[in-house]
Structure formats: C-alpha cells, structure tokens
Design an enzyme around this catalytic site. Structure first.
Site, PDB file in Angstrom:
ATOM      1  N   VAL A  16       0.732  -1.242  -0.067  1.00 23.84           N
ATOM      2  CA  VAL A  16      -0.007  -0.055  -0.127  1.00 23.84           C
ATOM      3  C   VAL A  16       0.545   1.260  -0.009  1.00 23.84           C
ATOM      4  O   VAL A  16       0.532   2.342  -0.658  1.00 23.84           O
ATOM      5  CB  VAL A  16      -1.149  -0.033   1.118  1.00 23.84           C
ATOM      6  N   SER A  38       9.962   0.646   9.049  1.00 21.95           N
ATOM      7  CA  SER A  38      10.324  -0.067  10.403  1.00 21.95           C
ATOM      8  C   SER A  38      12.000   0.354  10.489  1.00 21.95           C
ATOM      9  O   SER A  38      12.615   0.827   9.450  1.00 21.95           O
ATOM     10  CB  SER A  38      10.310  -1.779  10.164  1.00 21.95           C
ATOM     11  N   GLU A  39      12.494  -0.244  11.643  1.00 21.99           N
ATOM     12  CA  GLU A  39      13.992  -0.098  11.774  1.00 21.99           C
ATOM     13  C   GLU A  39      14.762  -0.732  10.387  1.00 21.99           C
ATOM     14  O   GLU A  39      15.945  -0.440  10.272  1.00 21.99           O
ATOM     15  CB  GLU A  39      14.372  -0.596  13.240  1.00 21.99           C
ATOM     16  N   SER A  41      14.222  -0.814   7.498  1.00 22.16           N
ATOM     17  CA  SER A  41      14.464  -0.031   6.435  1.00 22.16           C
ATOM     18  C   SER A  41      15.120   1.363   6.536  1.00 22.16           C
ATOM     19  O   SER A  41      15.697   2.181   5.700  1.00 22.16           O
ATOM     20  CB  SER A  41      13.022   0.265   5.764  1.00 22.16           C
ATOM     21  N   ARG A 111     -10.872   1.854  13.083  1.00 18.23           N
ATOM     22  CA  ARG A 111     -11.913   2.243  12.150  1.00 18.23           C
ATOM     23  C   ARG A 111     -13.261   2.289  12.981  1.00 18.23           C
ATOM     24  O   ARG A 111     -13.868   2.876  12.592  1.00 18.23           O
ATOM     25  CB  ARG A 111     -11.904   1.235  11.319  1.00 18.23           C
ATOM     26  N   CYS A 152     -10.494  -2.964   2.066  1.00 15.70           N
ATOM     27  CA  CYS A 152     -10.527  -2.719   0.552  1.00 15.70           C
ATOM     28  C   CYS A 152     -11.907  -3.316   0.056  1.00 15.70           C
ATOM     29  O   CYS A 152     -12.359  -2.533  -0.671  1.00 15.70           O
ATOM     30  CB  CYS A 152      -9.408  -3.333   0.087  1.00 15.70           C
ATOM     31  N   GLN A 179     -11.385 -12.001  -3.567  1.00 18.56           N
ATOM     32  CA  GLN A 179     -10.207 -11.136  -3.404  1.00 18.56           C
ATOM     33  C   GLN A 179      -8.553 -11.317  -3.893  1.00 18.56           C
ATOM     34  O   GLN A 179      -8.262 -12.433  -3.758  1.00 18.56           O
ATOM     35  CB  GLN A 179     -10.360 -10.713  -1.661  1.00 18.56           C
ATOM     36  N   LYS A 208     -15.230  -7.409   9.100  1.00 19.70           N
ATOM     37  CA  LYS A 208     -15.038  -6.098   8.740  1.00 19.70           C
ATOM     38  C   LYS A 208     -15.847  -5.509   7.899  1.00 19.70           C
ATOM     39  O   LYS A 208     -16.559  -4.572   7.819  1.00 19.70           O
ATOM     40  CB  LYS A 208     -13.410  -5.911   8.129  1.00 19.70           C
ATOM     41  N   ARG A 238     -10.070 -15.611  -0.870  1.00 21.11           N
ATOM     42  CA  ARG A 238      -8.991 -15.183  -1.730  1.00 21.11           C
ATOM     43  C   ARG A 238      -8.841 -15.981  -2.939  1.00 21.11           C
ATOM     44  O   ARG A 238      -8.928 -17.097  -2.962  1.00 21.11           O
ATOM     45  CB  ARG A 238      -7.672 -15.443  -0.652  1.00 21.11           C
ATOM     46  N   HIS A 245     -10.740  -6.188  -6.331  1.00 13.70           N
ATOM     47  CA  HIS A 245     -11.430  -7.257  -5.594  1.00 13.70           C
ATOM     48  C   HIS A 245     -12.794  -7.199  -6.263  1.00 13.70           C
ATOM     49  O   HIS A 245     -13.353  -6.106  -6.678  1.00 13.70           O
ATOM     50  CB  HIS A 245     -11.604  -6.899  -4.194  1.00 13.70           C
TER      51      HIS A 245
END
Ligand code: NAP
Length: 361
Positions: A16, A38-39, A41, A111, A152, A179, A208, A238, A245
């Site tokens: 994303v 993150s650490e 990267s 959310r 999504c 999806q 969700k 999936r 999707h």
C-alpha cells in the site's frame, strides 16, 4: 501559486505504501516530505529499502531519499498517510496523533472506534464532524487526529451500495467477495497456496465487511455514529488474481426496486458534491456496464485510474430483490487512493494543517 502541503507516508515500503508513492510523488496539492518504515528500512535509500512490486519503477525523485523510522520525532510533515502493518499501526498512529499530527490510516486498528471517522468522501463526508470530539476526548494537541478508510473489499461494496441505500433503503444484503492476492501485502499469500486455488478464509475480513459497511452507510447525529439498520452476511475468499476485488451482492430493499431502476440509480450517482472534482476523484465513482461478462479484474481494474468501482450483471434476485457484481482496485480505491481522497476532502474543507483559508477549493 498555493504552497503544497507537506505529507509523509508511514509504511512507505509496503504494497500500500508503494501505491501511495504512485499517487503522491507528483500530486498537485501535496509534497512528499517523509518516507517512513520499520527499523529494518530506516537509513536506507528508498530504492534499496522497498522491494518495488507492480508496474513501472520507483519515481526518479524518490530513489535516493533516505527512509526514516516511523516515529513522530523523525517525521517533519504534519500530515501522514499510514500504510502500516496493523500489528504495529495502533501504537504508532496514536503516537503521531498525540504529537499533533493528522493521521490518515489504512489500518484496521481504529476504524470502529466511536470517535474515529471511517470515510469515503462520496458517501459520508459528514462523519468528519467527529474530529473535534476526538481531539477533545483524547487530548490530541493542535490538528492531531486519526481519520480512517475502510477495508478494501468494504470500500468497493459500499460505493455500489450507497446510492441504492440512499434511494431504496437496503434492508438485507448478502455479500460474497473474491479478493486479489495484493490485498495480503508482500510477500503475502505463498504462491503454492494460491495458484490454481481458492482460499475460503481471510482472517477477520467477514466481520470487517459486516461492521464497517454499516458504519459508513449509517448517519452521524448529535456527536454519535448511528449504524445503518441492514441485516448483512458476508463470505470472503482469496483468489489467484493480482489486483482487483470482486464483490457479488444480493440486495433486499425497503422500497421495491427493479434491476432497471437499480442500474439507472447507479449510473446517475455522482456522490456527495463535496467530493467532486478533487485531484484524485474519478469522473464517475461508479461505472455501470451492460456487458454480460463484466466487470473483470484484468479488464476493468484501472477504470477511473483505479478509483472507479465497476458494476455489472444487475439482475433480478429470486431470493431478495436485485443482485449485481462490483469490482474495484484494492490497493488504489481500496487503500492508498481512499486515504489520499480523504486528505483532499479535508484540504478542500480547510481542515488539513496548511489548508486554512480556502486555499484548495
Ligand atoms: P505490507 O506490504 O506488509 O507493508 C507493511 C509496511 O509496514 C511496510 O512498509 C513495513 O516496513 C511497515 N512496518 C512493519 N513493521 C513496522 C514497524 N515495527 N515499524 C514501522 N513500520 C513497520 O502491507 P500492506 O499490504 O501494504 O498493508 C498495509 C496496511 O494497509 C495494513 O494495515 C493492511 O491491513 C492495510 N490495507 C491493505 C490493503 C491492500 O489491498 N493491500 C487494502 C486496505 C488496507 P518495512 O518494509 O521496513 O518492514
């Protein structure tokens, strides 16, 4: 010329995050100031830290940018888009809001909180009214806060459902999703599990779809969200598709509606006037096709630059009233594009730090 608003991306290296990069690297209103991850990267050049997936290449202007840690002190921008893994998003997003930064999040963590807006600009921009209450209740300083977009598959479904709920009142809905693998991030689902296969389980996804859709289709009155009163059941699967999707919907209405009326309502719908003509808005949020075998992810996923949902196969449902198929791009309309559109809406409303005074009409 109006000064562009500086923004950052948390989780800039993921699936994303890369979708954010594509939408923001040459955005007319926003200037990409920080790429955080993150650490693992942090400190690396973006081109080395991110395993670039999908088409094209890392934009030239960002290749040598140093990735920073996803900590408020390391990020300069006051507006941050979050594409963080949900395992860490809760703590990190809260730290940014507490530091006075406005977080536009893709993660599931906040959310469904009663003081957090879950927004699709064309559908429920009024829900942003809760931000002041959120700031007061949580003690976020200045323009600190958290605005979320839905999961999504829920976004794809709700764009097709909202015009129908507004006109006919949905009473019951049956939702079945197919999806894409990109919805699971990178490296995501192992190829030996998904190639030539269907996996009838995506952890937490059905809940969700069943809860987030009702929050967005519901109202915001007297400082509280009132979920839509719709009986809903979801199946989530999936499938071996790269992007896009597909959502099959069977709908029962309060006001009787024919397939022709449903198709005509979807065709005419332009979404809330506040959301029209934003830089990332598609010309049409919902595109209706009469082709008997569409929508298809491979052929339709990039409709409206990935921001339109394509609806087809609108027909009578022998059990409920009408059934149809909706399909949309999961990492664009279903993720990064959703957050960018929320930020553009806030900028138009003068509610994004740096957007005061009607600078972004
Ligand atoms: P992903 O490819 O696994 O990327 C996760 C990102 O989070 C990476 O940039 C990673 O950085 C960063 N990260 C992980 N641990 C971290 C830590 N401890 N501190 C700071 N950064 C950390 O996942 P994704 O598919 O992009 O999904 C991102 C979020 O969007 C998730 O919450 C997901 O549920 C949500 N979402 C995804 C989709 C979709 O279609 N994919 C749709 C809607 C919502 P490193 O590279 O440094 O590890």
């Amino acid at each position: 010329m109006t000064k562009r608003i500086r923004v950052g991306i948390l989780g800039a290296t993921g699936a994303v995050g890369q979708s954010f990069i594509r939408l923001l690297h040459d955005h007319p209103w926003f200037e990409l100031a920080d790429l955080a991850a993150s650490e693992r990267s942090a400190g690396k050049r973006y081109a080395d830290a991110a395993r670039w997936i999908g088409g094209g290449a890392v934009p030239e202007s960002l290749r040598d940018v140093r990735v920073v840690a996803a900590e408020p002190g390391a990020v300069q921008a006051d507006v941050v888009f979050s594409a963080l893994d949900s395992g860490v998003a809760g703590e990190i997003e809260m730290a940014f809001a507490r530091a006075g930064k406005l977080v536009l999040s893709n993660a599931r963590n906040y959310r469904m909180e009663p003081d957090v807006p879950l927004v699709i600009p064309e559908v429920n921009p009024g829900h942003l009214g809760v931000l002041e209450r959120q700031r007061a209740a949580r003690g976020f300083p200045g323009t600190g806060g958290i605005v979320t977009n839905a999961n999504c598959s829920t976004i794809v479904a709700v764009l097709a459902l909202a015009p129908l709920h507004q006109r006919f009142g949905i009473e019951k809905m049956f939702v079945a999703t197919m999806q894409a693998v990109s919805g699971a991030g990178y490296p995501g689902v192992p190829s030996l599990d998904i190639l030539g296969n269907v996996i009838p389980h995506i952890s937490g996804e059905e809940e969700k779809v069943e809860t987030e859709s009702l929050k967005m289709l519901g109202g915001y009155r007297d400082g509280a969200f009132v979920p839509a009163s719709i009986a809903v059941t979801a199946h989530c699967n999936r499938v071996p598709v790269e992007n896009g999707h597909t959502v099959c919907l069977s709908l029962g209405f309060r006001v009787r509606a024919t397939p022709e009326q449903v198709a005509e309502t979807l065709r005419a719908w332009e979404g809330d006037a506040l959301a029209r003509g934003l830089p990332t808005s598609p010309a049409r949020p919902v595109i209706v096709t009469d082709e008997p075998d569409r929508p298809q992810p491979r052929r339709d996923v990039d409709a409206g630059r990935g921001m339109s949902v394509v609806v087809g196969r609108v027909r009578r449902d022998p059990l409920l009233d009408v059934k149809l198929v909706a399909m949309g791009h999961n990492t664009v309309r279903g993720a990064a594009g959703a957050s960018v559109l929320n930020a553009e809406l806030l900028a138009r409303m003068g509610r994004l730090p740096g957007s005061e005074g009607g600078a972004f009409p």
